[in-house]
Design an enzyme around this catalytic site. Structure first.
Site, PDB file in Angstrom:
ATOM      1  N   LYS A 147       0.836  -1.203   0.000  1.00  0.00           N
ATOM      2  CA  LYS A 147       0.000   0.000   0.000  1.00  0.00           C
ATOM      3  C   LYS A 147       0.869   1.250   0.000  1.00  0.00           C
ATOM      4  O   LYS A 147       1.895   1.305   0.689  1.00  0.00           O
ATOM      5  CB  LYS A 147      -0.912  -0.024   1.233  1.00  0.00           C
ATOM      6  CG  LYS A 147      -1.904   1.125   1.316  1.00  0.00           C
ATOM      7  CD  LYS A 147      -2.787   0.972   2.542  1.00  0.00           C
ATOM      8  CE  LYS A 147      -3.780   2.115   2.667  1.00  0.00           C
ATOM      9  NZ  LYS A 147      -4.676   1.948   3.839  1.00  0.00           N
ATOM     10  N   SER A 168      -9.210   2.240   2.614  1.00  0.00           N
ATOM     11  CA  SER A 168      -8.265   2.961   1.782  1.00  0.00           C
ATOM     12  C   SER A 168      -7.234   2.043   1.116  1.00  0.00           C
ATOM     13  O   SER A 168      -6.480   2.489   0.254  1.00  0.00           O
ATOM     14  CB  SER A 168      -7.544   4.024   2.618  1.00  0.00           C
ATOM     15  OG  SER A 168      -6.822   3.436   3.693  1.00  0.00           O
ATOM     16  N   SER A 203      -9.872  -0.062   6.767  1.00  0.00           N
ATOM     17  CA  SER A 203      -9.228   0.063   5.463  1.00  0.00           C
ATOM     18  C   SER A 203      -8.528  -1.186   4.951  1.00  0.00           C
ATOM     19  O   SER A 203      -8.084  -1.207   3.801  1.00  0.00           O
ATOM     20  CB  SER A 203      -8.226   1.226   5.485  1.00  0.00           C
ATOM     21  OG  SER A 203      -8.907   2.442   5.617  1.00  0.00           O
TER      22      SER A 203
END
Length: 496
Positions: free
Chosen positions: A89, A164, A188
């Site tokens: 990420k 996210s 997330s």
């Protein structure tokens, strides 16, 4: 249990799980360079349609694969993730790779050091193949930002993959990588994993250390979420997630919140697969949130299987806490460098995401922030009292299936008007408490959109959550193939 992503129409190493890839590399039946070549081909074919990646490090991945091949020829001992491709990420730092994080503020930012989890993954033999897309600085639950294209859901390219950790989940669901690093400040990891039909876990707060990430005070906007952020895996199977956690977990002096990991055998927990006799509470909406009808139907079916097929004692029960979403955002503000972030925001305001600008420009008072701290104490006390009655709590992970692109969330759920972030209401409470929580897929809606079941454990009871996730995974009849849009793209490429 057979690998859910094994599909004979698109054969190759990437259709194996991480455990199988690492075993093949160690034993010599898989060449890590060929594995990375397959990753490159998959990303080249699929990512123009999905936008999971914002940085692809082809050169670095090949160099790591070549070095691993040399070590194998020398007879050196290879690590538990030998040759396994991993996506990271974009809020998690990888030395030498851009960490734009979807923000014009950090267009030119290149970290000088790896995050702790990246160090550990590399040391275990994993190969970092790139960085995955996020909403701007991870301040939203969907994969849209003002710098990169919007991430799309591999199950339906017109739907969101959540956020996210949007790109991480999309990359794994599309079969571009078997493993991805996610972070979870309010859902997330769990939400995108659920919307993409994957396993995702937020281990106990501090179980996986985090630095520099949200711990480095020099970078406003990055140095946020410190007391609610968790790092964890997004994978195709619980077993692969447990392997990843066995590498990433454990204390580090760079993270003052990190906690010991001694005595935790993550992989044994994933092999346990028994819930017989466990007392499990279930709540579909905390008693006050609207929930989509398809999500409710699949959730109730899954709860019935807990009793009928796994021998659990199930009881409908809610912890009884109030709606604390406003308090949650107060904690985010408390963890944010408001002075520094507002300063850099002033330079880029017109380019930034409107919801992030509004968050920064809100006149946060001392009372707002101390009310949030009090609310965290309230919900933590509520949860430990509740969990003394139960071994586990299960809920829907998301109140809705994947929705359309370009919005933060639906404006109504089952005809009930809601704020655009309300659909995340089942996950954020456990960032406030720090409890371990995971999601596993439990089926698809009539439109073919995955739905996830959230499993919450007692304080520090990570292994119980992993074992429960593996047990539930074992009885759920979820798709054994790649998502149909992905298959269609790959088959079209093969024909051409």
């Amino acid at each position: 249990m057979p690998n859910r992503f094994n599909d004979s129409s698109v054969p190759g190493a990437l259709d194996k799980g991480a455990i199988e890839i690492a075993r093949g590399v160690r034993e010599g039946s898989l060449n890590p360079i060929e594995v990375i070549s397959e990753v490159r081909r998959r990303i080249s074919s699929l990512d123009p349609h999905i936008a999971a990646f914002c940085v692809v490090d082809t050169e670095g991945a090949y160099a790591a694969a070549e070095a691993l091949s040399v070590r194998r020829r020398r007879g050196e001992l290879l690590g538990p993730l030998a040759g396994v491709p991993v996506a990271v990420k974009d809020t998690v730092m990888v030395r030498g790779l851009p960490a734009v994080q979807g923000s014009p503020i950090y267009r030119d930012f290149v970290p000088e050091e790896d995050d702790i989890v990246v160090e550990r993954l590399r040391a275990a033999g994993a190969i970092i193949v790139g960085k995955t897309n996020v909403p701007e600085l991870a301040y939203a639950g969907v994969g849209h930002n003002p710098v990169f294209p919007t991430t799309r859901n591999p199950w339906n390219l017109d739907r969101t993959s959540g956020g996210s950790s949007a790109g991480s989940a999309a990359a794994v669901a599309a079969g571009m990588v078997p493993l991805a690093v996610g972070s979870d400040g309010g859902g997330s990891i769990r939400i995108p994993a659920a919307l993409c039909g994957l396993f995702g876990m937020k281990p106990s707060f501090g179980r996986v250390p985090l630095y520099p990430g949200c711990r480095d005070e020099r970078f406003p906007g990055i140095s946020s979420w410190e007391t609610i952020e968790h790092i964890g895996p997004i994978t195709r199977s619980v077993a692969d997630g447990a392997l990843m956690l066995s590498v990433m977990a454990g204390p580090d002096d760079r993270d003052r919140h990190s906690i010991p990991d001694e005595g935790l055998n993550w992989q044994d927990a994933a092999r346990t697969r028994t819930l017989a006799g466990k007392k499990i509470a279930y709540s579909e909406n905390w008693g006050f949130l609207p929930v989509d009808d398809d999500v409710r139907r699949l959730f109730r079916s899954a709860v019935a299987q807990l009793a009928d097929r796994l021998g659990c004692h199930v009881e409908e029960a809610s912890p009884g806490f109030r709606d604390m979403q406003n308090a949650f955002w107060g904690l985010v503000a408390l963890d944010t460098d408001l002075r520094g972030f507002r300063r850099v925001c002033a330079e880029h305001r017109d380019e930034m995401s409107p919801h992030l600008v509004a968050f920064l420009e809100r006149d946060w008072t001392a009372e707002d922030l101390t009310d949030a701290v009090r609310a965290r104490k309230e919900i933590a006390n509520c949860m430990w009292r509740f969990m003394r009655r139960f071994d586990l709590l299960v809920t829907p992970t998301s109140l809705v299936p994947a929705f359309g692109l370009g919005i933060r969330g639906p404006e109504e759920i089952n005809g009930v008007p809601v704020p655009p972030i309300k659909w995340t209401g089942m996950t954020f409470p456990f960032n406030m408490t720090g409890q371990p929580a995971a999601t596993v897929p439990i089926g698809c809606t009539p439109e073919g959109l995955p739905v996830g079941l959230q499993i919450v454990g007692r304080h520090l009871a990570d292994l119980e959550v992993v074992a429960a996730a593996a047990s539930i995974e074992g009885v759920m009849e979820f798709s054994s193939a790649l998502p149909p849009p992905v298959k269609k793209i790959l088959e079209s490429e093969q024909r051409s």
